[in-house]
Structure formats: structure tokens, C-alpha cells
Design a protein around this motif. Structure first.
Motif, short mmCIF file in Angstrom:
data_model
loop_
_atom_site.label_atom_id
_atom_site.label_comp_id
_atom_site.label_asym_id
_atom_site.label_seq_id
_atom_site.Cartn_x
_atom_site.Cartn_y
_atom_site.Cartn_z
N ILE A 174 0.83 -1.20 0.00
CA ILE A 174 0.00 0.00 0.00
C ILE A 174 0.87 1.26 0.00
O ILE A 174 1.74 1.43 0.87
N VAL A 175 0.63 2.11 -0.98
CA VAL A 175 1.17 3.47 -0.97
C VAL A 175 -0.01 4.36 -0.61
O VAL A 175 -1.01 4.39 -1.32
N SER A 176 0.09 5.05 0.53
CA SER A 176 -1.05 5.79 1.06
C SER A 176 -1.49 6.93 0.14
O SER A 176 -0.74 7.35 -0.77
N LYS A 177 -2.69 7.42 0.38
CA LYS A 177 -3.23 8.53 -0.39
C LYS A 177 -2.33 9.76 -0.27
O LYS A 177 -2.07 10.46 -1.25
N GLU A 178 -1.87 10.01 0.96
CA GLU A 178 -1.00 11.17 1.20
C GLU A 178 0.33 11.02 0.46
O GLU A 178 0.83 11.98 -0.14
N GLU A 179 0.89 9.81 0.50
CA GLU A 179 2.15 9.55 -0.20
C GLU A 179 1.97 9.69 -1.71
O GLU A 179 2.84 10.24 -2.39
N LEU A 202 3.79 12.38 -4.31
CA LEU A 202 4.52 11.97 -5.50
C LEU A 202 4.01 12.72 -6.74
O LEU A 202 4.79 13.21 -7.56
N LEU A 203 2.69 12.82 -6.85
CA LEU A 203 2.10 13.41 -8.04
C LEU A 203 2.26 14.92 -8.12
O LEU A 203 2.21 15.50 -9.21
N THR A 204 2.45 15.57 -6.98
CA THR A 204 2.57 17.03 -6.97
C THR A 204 4.02 17.50 -6.82
O THR A 204 4.27 18.70 -6.75
N ALA A 205 4.94 16.56 -6.79
CA ALA A 205 6.36 16.92 -6.65
C ALA A 205 6.83 17.73 -7.85
O ALA A 205 6.45 17.45 -8.99
N SER A 231 9.97 17.97 -8.81
CA SER A 231 11.05 17.26 -9.47
C SER A 231 10.57 15.98 -10.14
O SER A 231 9.39 15.63 -10.06
N PHE A 232 11.48 15.30 -10.80
CA PHE A 232 11.21 14.05 -11.49
C PHE A 232 10.66 12.99 -10.53
O PHE A 232 11.16 12.82 -9.43
N VAL A 233 9.62 12.30 -10.96
CA VAL A 233 9.08 11.17 -10.20
C VAL A 233 8.91 10.00 -11.16
O VAL A 233 8.19 10.10 -12.14
N GLY A 234 9.59 8.91 -10.88
CA GLY A 234 9.50 7.73 -11.72
C GLY A 234 9.52 6.47 -10.89
O GLY A 234 9.29 6.50 -9.67
N GLN A 235 9.82 5.36 -11.53
CA GLN A 235 9.86 4.09 -10.81
C GLN A 235 10.87 4.11 -9.67
O GLN A 235 10.62 3.55 -8.60
N THR A 236 12.00 4.76 -9.93
CA THR A 236 13.03 4.82 -8.90
C THR A 236 12.53 5.56 -7.66
O THR A 236 12.84 5.18 -6.53
N THR A 237 11.76 6.63 -7.88
CA THR A 237 11.22 7.41 -6.76
C THR A 237 10.30 6.55 -5.90
O THR A 237 10.35 6.62 -4.67
N ILE A 238 9.46 5.77 -6.56
CA ILE A 238 8.55 4.88 -5.83
C ILE A 238 9.34 3.81 -5.10
O ILE A 238 9.04 3.47 -3.95
N ALA A 239 10.38 3.28 -5.75
CA ALA A 239 11.23 2.27 -5.11
C ALA A 239 11.93 2.84 -3.88
O ALA A 239 12.05 2.16 -2.84
N ARG A 240 12.38 4.09 -3.97
CA ARG A 240 13.01 4.75 -2.82
C ARG A 240 12.03 4.84 -1.64
O ARG A 240 12.39 4.59 -0.49
#
Length: 303
Positions: free
Chosen positions: A116-121, A125-128, A130-139
Motif C-alpha cells: 500500500i502506498v497511502s493517499k497522502e504519499e 509523488l504526483l505534486t512533486a 522534481s522528477f518522479v518515476g519508478q526509482t522514486t517509488i522504489a526509494r
């Protein structure tokens, strides 16, 4: 002989370090010519305007995720104008597509693996900016302790996902935008295409020829001497500019790739080839300075 690294990633995409930290490390390594080529964004170019690069030669860059004729590849853009409207729009559109794909990833993490990636998280991510990709989610997953490290997410989750949203730009369009931004378009680490699709780059090169790319990255931390000689031969036959870089990300993402390590087997220590992309960029910069000087003289004459 001056040391160079024309393929570096910062925190503005999936690297571990800020541009300032990268510059400090370059000086420690004795690397004097460099480019930061973050994935699908040009934030590092703006950041570099505030950084002291005395003693170094900086070439503004980007790495664009592209697709053409069923093949996905990465395209390096060098000497680009970070204020070019087309380039900015391409990066903006890419971010929108990546956000849609990120939502797919988050949903599949939940449906397939119970993660689960929470609603807040998700909103963060979506409003960042900077770049957000698979690596960001993995981090994020690694920071939460869900997985042991970033690589685990790629090896066990992402590679098995069925993602519908293409987070790519058409190759021909990307080349044209790079050219319109005053830059040179260079095919990155061709060995990746060969491995992913079980082809030889020579056999599909007509696709790149028609796109009007300018060069090919012959040196890369994924390339052996055999690869380098083959790509060098291709570059000479096609009249392409020659480039090279490590694809450095840092110790977390790609710990085995160090700044300045631009081959898989230490080839660069024994075999040296002129990186013609560097001289081309320098020539263009001199032309720009002369044009600016002429414009300033005209303005003074008008006064």
C-alpha cells in the motif's frame, strides 16, 4: 589528456547527489569536462547556473526516454538551451505521462503484491516539482522498510507489471526538439537496445538514420572493448559524433558505476578516442559568444 564524463544523473531524476555535490566529486576525481543528463527533465541546467564551475567545462544535457517502431531507447541531448519552449513542453508532457504510469504502478503494487502506498504519499509523488518515476517509488518503499533496497523493486515488482501508459517521446520528435533547442542528439548505451530486443544495432540503424541523430555513445559503463570498437566503426561509417559517459547515479542506485568509469572493462585506460561531441559543443559555444558580442556591438552602435 583531459578526463570527461558526459552521462551523469543527479537528484533531479534518479541520482543520489545534487549538482553541487556532483561538481565537488568531479573535482576530486580530476574530471574536467562533464554533462548532467537527467531523465526527461532540465532542472539541473537551471541549478548549474548558480554553481561555481571554475576549472571545469560544463555541457548542458538531458536523457530522453524514446520509442520508435516498437523499440524503446534513451536519447542524450547535449548543448541544449534550457529555456527552449519546445524542450520545456516536452518535459512537462513527459511528467504528465509518468504520473499516469505512476498511478498504474501504485495500483498494481496493491493488487498484485498487497503493498500500500497511502493517499497522502501518492499525492506527494504526483505534486512533486522534481522528477518522479519508478526509482522514486522504489526509494519510498525502501524508506518505509517494505523492501531491502531500490533494486529489489525493479527485480521483483516493476519488471512484471503490465503498464499501459507509455512514458516515452517519439524518437523523431525528440531529435527535432533537441535540434530546435540548439543541441545534438546522441543515442545512449546502444548495448541496452541490443540486449532488450536481441538485435544488433547495425541491423536497425535505418530507424536512427531517418531520425537524423547526430551521434552515438560508444563509451559507457555497460560497454566492453568489443562493443566500443563495433560502435566506433558504426559511427565512422555513418558520420556520427562520438560520445561517452559513465551513467553515474551514485552508491544507492548503481553502486558499481563510478564517475569517470566509462567502460565495463577499463578500456578507457588503454584506448583513447576523440570524443567529437565535445569539440562540436565547444565550437557552437564559441559561435554563440561571437554572435552575442556582435549583438552587443550593434546595440552600442545604436546608442
Amino acid at each position: 589528456m583531459k578526463k570527461y564524463d558526459l552521462h551523469i544523473h543527479s537528484k533531479f531524476s534518479d541520482g543520489d547527489y545534487t549538482p553541487e555535490e556532483i561538481v565537488d566529486r568531479l573535482k576530486e576525481c580530476g574530471i574536467s569536462i562533464f554533462s548532467i543528463t537527467d531523465h526527461d527533465n532540465i532542472e539541473s541546467i537551471r541549478a548549474m547556473e548558480r554553481i561555481d564551475t571554475k576549472g571545469l567545462t560544463y555541457i548542458p544535457g538531458i536523457e530522453v526516454s524514446c520509442e520508435r517502431d516498437g523499440y524503446k531507447m534513451h536519447l542524450l541531448g547535449y548543448n541544449i538551451d534550457g529555456n527552449n519552449k519546445e524542450l520545456i513542453e516536452m518535459c512537462h508532457n513527459m511528467k504528465l505521462r509518468k504520473n499516469l504510469r505512476n498511478l498504474e504502478i501504485i495500483q498494481q503494487l496493491k493488487d498484485r503484491y498487497g503493498i500500500i502506498v497511502s493517499k497522502e504519499e501518492t499525492e506527494k509523488l504526483l505534486t512533486a516539482k522534481s522528477f518522479v518515476g519508478q526509482t522514486t517509488i522504489a526509494r519510498l518503499l525502501a524508506q518505509k522498510g517494505v523492501i531491502p533496497n531500490i533494486k529489489y523493486a525493479f527485480d521483483n515488482y516493476f519488471k512484471y507489471m503490465d503498464l499501459k501508459t507509455p512514458a516515452t517521446t517519439d524518437l523523431n520528435k525528440a531529435v527535432q526538439i533537441i535540434h530546435n533547442a540548439g543541441g545534438y542528439a546522441v543515442l545512449a548505451h546502444p548495448i541496452s537496445i541490443e540486449r532488450d530486443y536481441n538485435v544488433n544495432i547495425e541491423d536497425i540503424f535505418d530507424m536512427f538514420r531517418k531520425s537524423n541523430i547526430d551521434g552515438i555513445e560508444i563509451f559507457n559503463s555497460k560497454h566492453t572493448l568489443s562493443d566500443i570498437k563495433r560502435y566506433l566503426g558504426l559511427a565512422k561509417r555513418e558520420g556520427l559524433l562520438i560520445s561517452g559517459g559513465s551513467d553515474f547515479h551514485g552508491e544507492i542506485m548503481k553502486p558499481n558505476i563510478k564517475l569517470g568509469r566509462i567502460s565495463k572493462d577499463g578500456t578507457e585506460k588503454k584506448h583513447h578516442y576523440e570524443m567529437t561531441i565535445i569539440s562540436k559543443c565547444m565550437e557552437k559555444n564559441v559561435e554563440k559568444l561571437e554572435e552575442r558580442k556582435d549583438e552587443e556591438e550593434i546595440e552600442l552602435w545604436k546608442v
